[in-house]
Design a protein around this motif. Structure first.
Motif, PDB file in Angstrom:
ATOM      1  N   LEU A 289       4.587  -1.656  -9.852  1.00 56.14           N
ATOM      2  CA  LEU A 289       4.795  -0.819  -8.657  1.00 56.14           C
ATOM      3  C   LEU A 289       4.013  -1.397  -7.481  1.00 56.14           C
ATOM      4  O   LEU A 289       2.914  -1.921  -7.653  1.00 56.14           O
ATOM      5  N   ALA A 290       4.584  -1.266  -6.289  1.00 52.97           N
ATOM      6  CA  ALA A 290       3.890  -1.752  -5.089  1.00 52.97           C
ATOM      7  C   ALA A 290       2.558  -1.012  -4.937  1.00 52.97           C
ATOM      8  O   ALA A 290       2.478   0.191  -5.181  1.00 52.97           O
ATOM      9  N   GLU A 291       1.523  -1.754  -4.565  1.00 57.42           N
ATOM     10  CA  GLU A 291       0.214  -1.128  -4.356  1.00 57.42           C
ATOM     11  C   GLU A 291       0.182  -0.416  -3.011  1.00 57.42           C
ATOM     12  O   GLU A 291       0.779  -0.859  -2.043  1.00 57.42           O
ATOM     13  N   ASN A 292      -0.491   0.704  -2.991  1.00 57.12           N
ATOM     14  CA  ASN A 292      -0.704   1.427  -1.738  1.00 57.12           C
ATOM     15  C   ASN A 292      -2.042   2.153  -1.859  1.00 57.12           C
ATOM     16  O   ASN A 292      -2.113   3.375  -1.898  1.00 57.12           O
ATOM     17  N   ARG A 293      -3.108   1.368  -1.963  1.00 59.26           N
ATOM     18  CA  ARG A 293      -4.434   1.950  -2.195  1.00 59.26           C
ATOM     19  C   ARG A 293      -4.911   2.748  -0.981  1.00 59.26           C
ATOM     20  O   ARG A 293      -4.684   2.357   0.150  1.00 59.26           O
ATOM     21  N   LYS A 294      -5.550   3.856  -1.263  1.00 62.64           N
ATOM     22  CA  LYS A 294      -6.181   4.620  -0.190  1.00 62.64           C
ATOM     23  C   LYS A 294      -7.393   5.354  -0.748  1.00 62.64           C
ATOM     24  O   LYS A 294      -7.523   5.515  -1.966  1.00 62.64           O
TER      25      LYS A 294
END
Length: 199
Positions: A11-16
């Motif tokens: 899955l595409a990373e979208n760290r926050k």
């Protein structure tokens, strides 16, 4: 569909970063796509933590099963610094986040990948704590309950948070089959906190 209890590293990373205030501590957690409750700490986890800390009954060897990005284990380790904390999850992305989050919040814990208890060594835990992965289905959830018994020390405790409409009553029945006891120690907005003791 990818769930948070699968290997979803593609899955595409979208760290926050999210912030979580509990007792006198403020925690910072990094979350990402493909992990449970990525936008904020879920209400069930909050109720579980509050119940555990209000009772002040935790021992010194704790296992967090299905740790996700680490909220339960990290929070409890901060409050019970002398406890030995082990945290496991089947989701490799969640495990990596939990490791990062432990460092970020200055706590030490043994955090690693494990499909339920597959890579958990030993049977001396004072407490096994879980916010079980409901979407994984009863087979996985009941395995967490069944095998907890073998990993607990004598007089050790299993602590579970589960919503009424997601099978709390059948979970009580199942835990009673395994432990011969199960108490509903708190209820809040449809969330049940369950406790079973190994005798």
């Amino acid at each position: 569909m990818d769930h948070y209890f699968t290997d979803n590293r593609h899955l595409a990373e979208n760290r926050k970063e999210i912030s979580f205030r509990f007792w006198c501590f403020t925690y910072t957690f990094i979350t990402d796509n493909g992990v449970f409750s990525k936008d904020s700490v879920d209400f069930g986890t909050r109720v579980l933590l509050k119940t555990l800390c209000d009772r002040n009954e935790l021992g010194e060897h704790i296992l967090d099963v299905g740790c996700g990005y680490g909220v339960i284990g990290i929070t409890l380790k901060k409050i019970y610094p002398k406890a030995q904390m082990e945290m496991v999850d089947v989701n490799p992305r969640a495990v990596l986040l939990a490791i990062d989050n432990a460092k970020k919040n200055n706590i030490e814990a043994d955090i690693h990948e494990s499909n339920v208890y597959e890579n958990v060594k030993g049977n001396t835990f004072s407490d096994i704590i879980t916010n079980p992965p409901i979407r994984a289905g009863k087979k996985v959830i009941y395995k967490i309950f069944e095998e907890a018994y073998d990993h607990l020390a004598e007089n050790g405790n299993l602590w579970v948070v589960i919503r009424k409409q997601q099978g709390a009553e059948s979970a009580v029945k199942k835990i009673k089959e395994v432990f011969e006891n199960c108490e509903i120690i708190n209820k809040e907005k449809g969330y049940f906190i369950l406790n079973a003791k190994k005798h």
